[in-house]
Design a protein around this motif. Structure first.
Motif, mmCIF file in Angstrom:
data_model
loop_
_atom_site.group_PDB
_atom_site.id
_atom_site.type_symbol
_atom_site.label_atom_id
_atom_site.label_comp_id
_atom_site.label_asym_id
_atom_site.label_seq_id
_atom_site.Cartn_x
_atom_site.Cartn_y
_atom_site.Cartn_z
ATOM 1 N N ALA A 33 0.290 -26.603 1.316
ATOM 2 C CA ALA A 33 1.414 -27.499 1.362
ATOM 3 C C ALA A 33 0.770 -28.638 2.229
ATOM 4 C CB ALA A 33 2.363 -26.580 2.159
ATOM 5 N N GLY A 34 0.239 -28.605 3.171
ATOM 6 C CA GLY A 34 -0.147 -29.814 4.063
ATOM 7 C C GLY A 34 -0.960 -30.723 3.163
ATOM 8 N N VAL A 35 -1.746 -30.386 2.575
ATOM 9 C CA VAL A 35 -2.745 -31.509 1.835
ATOM 10 C C VAL A 35 -1.863 -32.052 0.760
ATOM 11 C CG1 VAL A 35 -4.729 -31.959 0.339
ATOM 12 C CG2 VAL A 35 -4.986 -30.363 2.245
ATOM 13 N N GLY A 36 -1.135 -31.250 0.021
ATOM 14 C CA GLY A 36 -0.436 -31.799 -1.185
ATOM 15 C C GLY A 36 0.628 -32.517 -1.078
ATOM 16 N N LEU A 37 1.497 -32.276 0.152
ATOM 17 C CA LEU A 37 2.746 -32.866 0.280
ATOM 18 C C LEU A 37 2.311 -34.171 1.309
ATOM 19 C CD1 LEU A 37 5.162 -30.200 1.444
ATOM 20 C CD2 LEU A 37 5.216 -31.178 -0.469
ATOM 21 N N SER A 38 1.306 -34.174 1.898
ATOM 22 C CA SER A 38 0.819 -35.477 2.442
ATOM 23 C C SER A 38 0.158 -36.678 1.559
ATOM 24 C CB SER A 38 -0.352 -35.063 3.405
ATOM 25 O OG SER A 38 0.154 -34.535 4.709
ATOM 26 N N VAL A 39 -0.439 -36.091 0.457
ATOM 27 C CA VAL A 39 -0.771 -37.016 -0.423
ATOM 28 C C VAL A 39 0.375 -37.390 -1.362
ATOM 29 C CG1 VAL A 39 -2.154 -37.185 -2.762
ATOM 30 C CG2 VAL A 39 -3.101 -35.906 -0.809
ATOM 31 N N LEU A 40 1.262 -36.702 -1.494
ATOM 32 C CA LEU A 40 2.481 -37.009 -2.342
ATOM 33 C C LEU A 40 3.455 -38.009 -1.462
ATOM 34 C CD1 LEU A 40 3.492 -33.699 -4.372
ATOM 35 C CD2 LEU A 40 2.589 -35.959 -5.139
ATOM 36 N N LEU A 41 3.481 -37.740 -0.227
ATOM 37 C CA LEU A 41 4.414 -38.398 0.683
ATOM 38 C C LEU A 41 3.645 -39.841 0.757
ATOM 39 C CD1 LEU A 41 6.910 -38.885 2.534
ATOM 40 C CD2 LEU A 41 5.168 -37.986 4.377
ATOM 41 N N GLY A 42 2.582 -39.758 0.860
ATOM 42 C CA GLY A 42 1.681 -41.452 1.066
ATOM 43 C C GLY A 42 1.808 -42.036 -0.344
ATOM 44 N N ALA A 43 1.761 -41.244 -1.443
ATOM 45 C CA ALA A 43 1.943 -41.891 -2.605
ATOM 46 C C ALA A 43 3.468 -42.471 -3.248
ATOM 47 C CB ALA A 43 1.728 -41.110 -3.777
ATOM 48 N N ALA A 44 4.326 -41.680 -2.521
ATOM 49 C CA ALA A 44 5.775 -41.919 -2.625
ATOM 50 C C ALA A 44 6.012 -43.344 -1.923
ATOM 51 C CB ALA A 44 6.631 -40.982 -2.530
ATOM 52 N N LEU A 45 5.669 -43.379 -0.737
ATOM 53 C CA LEU A 45 5.938 -44.617 0.147
ATOM 54 C C LEU A 45 5.065 -45.834 -0.157
ATOM 55 C CD1 LEU A 45 5.946 -42.653 3.620
ATOM 56 C CD2 LEU A 45 7.836 -43.531 2.424
ATOM 57 N N MET A 46 3.968 -45.703 -0.712
ATOM 58 C CA MET A 46 3.105 -46.823 -1.190
ATOM 59 C C MET A 46 3.654 -47.107 -2.579
ATOM 60 S SD MET A 46 1.219 -47.918 0.901
ATOM 61 C CE MET A 46 0.413 -49.426 -0.130
ATOM 62 N N GLY A 47 4.150 -46.395 -3.359
ATOM 63 C CA GLY A 47 4.661 -46.787 -4.744
ATOM 64 C C GLY A 47 6.032 -47.475 -4.310
ATOM 65 N N LYS A 66 3.624 -39.351 -11.324
ATOM 66 C CA LYS A 66 3.007 -38.272 -11.978
ATOM 67 C C LYS A 66 1.536 -38.160 -12.046
ATOM 68 C CE LYS A 66 6.620 -38.249 -15.605
ATOM 69 N NZ LYS A 66 7.155 -38.454 -17.021
ATOM 70 N N GLY A 67 0.920 -39.334 -11.861
ATOM 71 C CA GLY A 67 -0.468 -39.685 -11.890
ATOM 72 C C GLY A 67 -0.934 -39.152 -10.344
ATOM 73 N N MET A 68 -0.162 -39.536 -9.504
ATOM 74 C CA MET A 68 -0.209 -38.997 -8.085
ATOM 75 C C MET A 68 -0.282 -37.511 -7.722
ATOM 76 S SD MET A 68 -1.874 -41.312 -6.761
ATOM 77 C CE MET A 68 -2.116 -40.843 -4.955
ATOM 78 N N ALA A 69 0.543 -36.912 -8.722
ATOM 79 C CA ALA A 69 0.809 -35.316 -8.468
ATOM 80 C C ALA A 69 -0.549 -34.739 -9.093
ATOM 81 C CB ALA A 69 1.865 -34.945 -9.282
ATOM 82 N N LEU A 70 -1.175 -35.158 -9.998
ATOM 83 C CA LEU A 70 -2.383 -34.604 -10.394
ATOM 84 C C LEU A 70 -3.196 -34.874 -9.490
ATOM 85 C CD1 LEU A 70 -2.621 -35.819 -14.153
ATOM 86 C CD2 LEU A 70 -2.288 -33.515 -13.156
ATOM 87 N N VAL A 71 -3.529 -35.970 -8.832
ATOM 88 C CA VAL A 71 -4.490 -36.345 -7.751
ATOM 89 C C VAL A 71 -4.130 -35.591 -6.706
ATOM 90 C CG1 VAL A 71 -5.156 -38.083 -5.917
ATOM 91 C CG2 VAL A 71 -4.640 -38.654 -8.217
ATOM 92 N N SER A 72 -3.089 -35.017 -6.137
ATOM 93 C CA SER A 72 -2.462 -34.462 -5.073
ATOM 94 C C SER A 72 -3.040 -32.797 -5.449
ATOM 95 C CB SER A 72 -1.252 -34.259 -5.077
ATOM 96 O OG SER A 72 -0.639 -33.423 -4.112
ATOM 97 N N LEU A 73 -3.085 -32.533 -6.806
ATOM 98 C CA LEU A 73 -3.521 -31.031 -7.269
ATOM 99 C C LEU A 73 -5.160 -31.274 -6.928
ATOM 100 C CD1 LEU A 73 -2.813 -28.330 -8.549
ATOM 101 C CD2 LEU A 73 -3.259 -29.505 -10.762
ATOM 102 N N PHE A 74 -5.740 -32.049 -7.295
ATOM 103 C CA PHE A 74 -7.287 -31.995 -7.269
ATOM 104 C C PHE A 74 -7.610 -32.290 -5.691
ATOM 105 C CE2 PHE A 74 -7.230 -34.336 -11.540
ATOM 106 C CZ PHE A 74 -7.802 -33.008 -12.217
ATOM 107 N N ALA A 75 -6.769 -32.547 -5.097
ATOM 108 C CA ALA A 75 -7.004 -32.711 -3.452
ATOM 109 C C ALA A 75 -6.926 -31.299 -2.855
ATOM 110 C CB ALA A 75 -6.003 -33.697 -2.743
ATOM 111 N N VAL A 76 -5.918 -30.761 -3.239
ATOM 112 C CA VAL A 76 -5.416 -29.447 -2.794
ATOM 113 C C VAL A 76 -6.739 -28.418 -3.172
ATOM 114 C CG1 VAL A 76 -4.109 -27.389 -3.119
ATOM 115 C CG2 VAL A 76 -3.055 -29.483 -2.717
ATOM 116 N N VAL A 77 -7.094 -28.363 -4.492
ATOM 117 C CA VAL A 77 -8.381 -27.533 -5.041
ATOM 118 C C VAL A 77 -9.442 -28.003 -4.302
ATOM 119 C CG1 VAL A 77 -9.665 -27.315 -7.047
ATOM 120 C CG2 VAL A 77 -6.953 -27.239 -7.063
ATOM 121 N N GLY A 78 -9.824 -29.172 -3.903
ATOM 122 C CA GLY A 78 -11.080 -29.553 -3.398
ATOM 123 C C GLY A 78 -10.832 -28.959 -1.980
#
Length: 102
Positions: free
Chosen positions: A60-74, A25-37
Motif C-alpha cells: 500500500a505504501g509503495v504503490g500508493l506513493s508512486v501513483l500519487l506522485g504520478a497523478a500530481l505530476m500528470g 495506466k503506464g504508471m500503474a504498471l510502474v507502481s506494480l513493478f515498484a511494489v514487486v521490487g
C-alpha cells in the motif's frame, strides 16, 4: 474578463485527458513493478520474519506513493501541455514591488 482555457474546448480537453489516462495506466504498471521490487528486497533481506501485515503495508505504501506522485505530476503535464497555464491572468502583473522574471 477571464480568458478561456484551452481545456474548455471539447476536442482539446478530450485529447489532454486521454493522454493523462494513458500516462496513469503506464504508471500503474510502474507502481506494480515498484511494489514487486520492494517486496522482493524485503523477502531477501528479512527472510521468514516478513509478516502479512508488513507485506500489506509495504504494498500500500509503495504503490500508493508512486501513483500519487504520478497523478500530481500528470496534472502538471496536463495543465502545461494543454495551454491551460497560459490562460490565467496575473493579478500582480502591474505591481512594481513584484519581481517579474519574464
Amino acid at each position: 474578463m477571464v480568458k478561456r482555457s484551452p481545456l474548455d474546448d471539447g476536442a482539446t480537453s478530450k485529447v489532454a485527458w486521454a493522454r493523462y489516462r494513458r500516462l496513469m495506466k503506464g504508471m500503474a504498471l510502474v507502481s506494480l513493478f515498484a511494489v514487486v521490487g520492494a517486496l522482493g528486497w524485503l523477502r531477501i533481506s528479512m527472510g521468514d520474519r516478513l509478516t502479512i501485515h508488513m507485506i500489506i503495508a509495504t504494498a500500500a505504501g509503495v504503490g500508493l506513493s508512486v501513483l500519487l506522485g504520478a497523478a500530481l505530476m500528470g496534472l502538471v503535464f496536463l495543465s502545461s501541455g494543454s495551454g491551460h497555464d497560459e490562460a490565467i491572468e496575473d493579478p500582480f502583473e502591474d505591481d512594481p514591488d513584484m519581481n517579474h522574471d519574464r
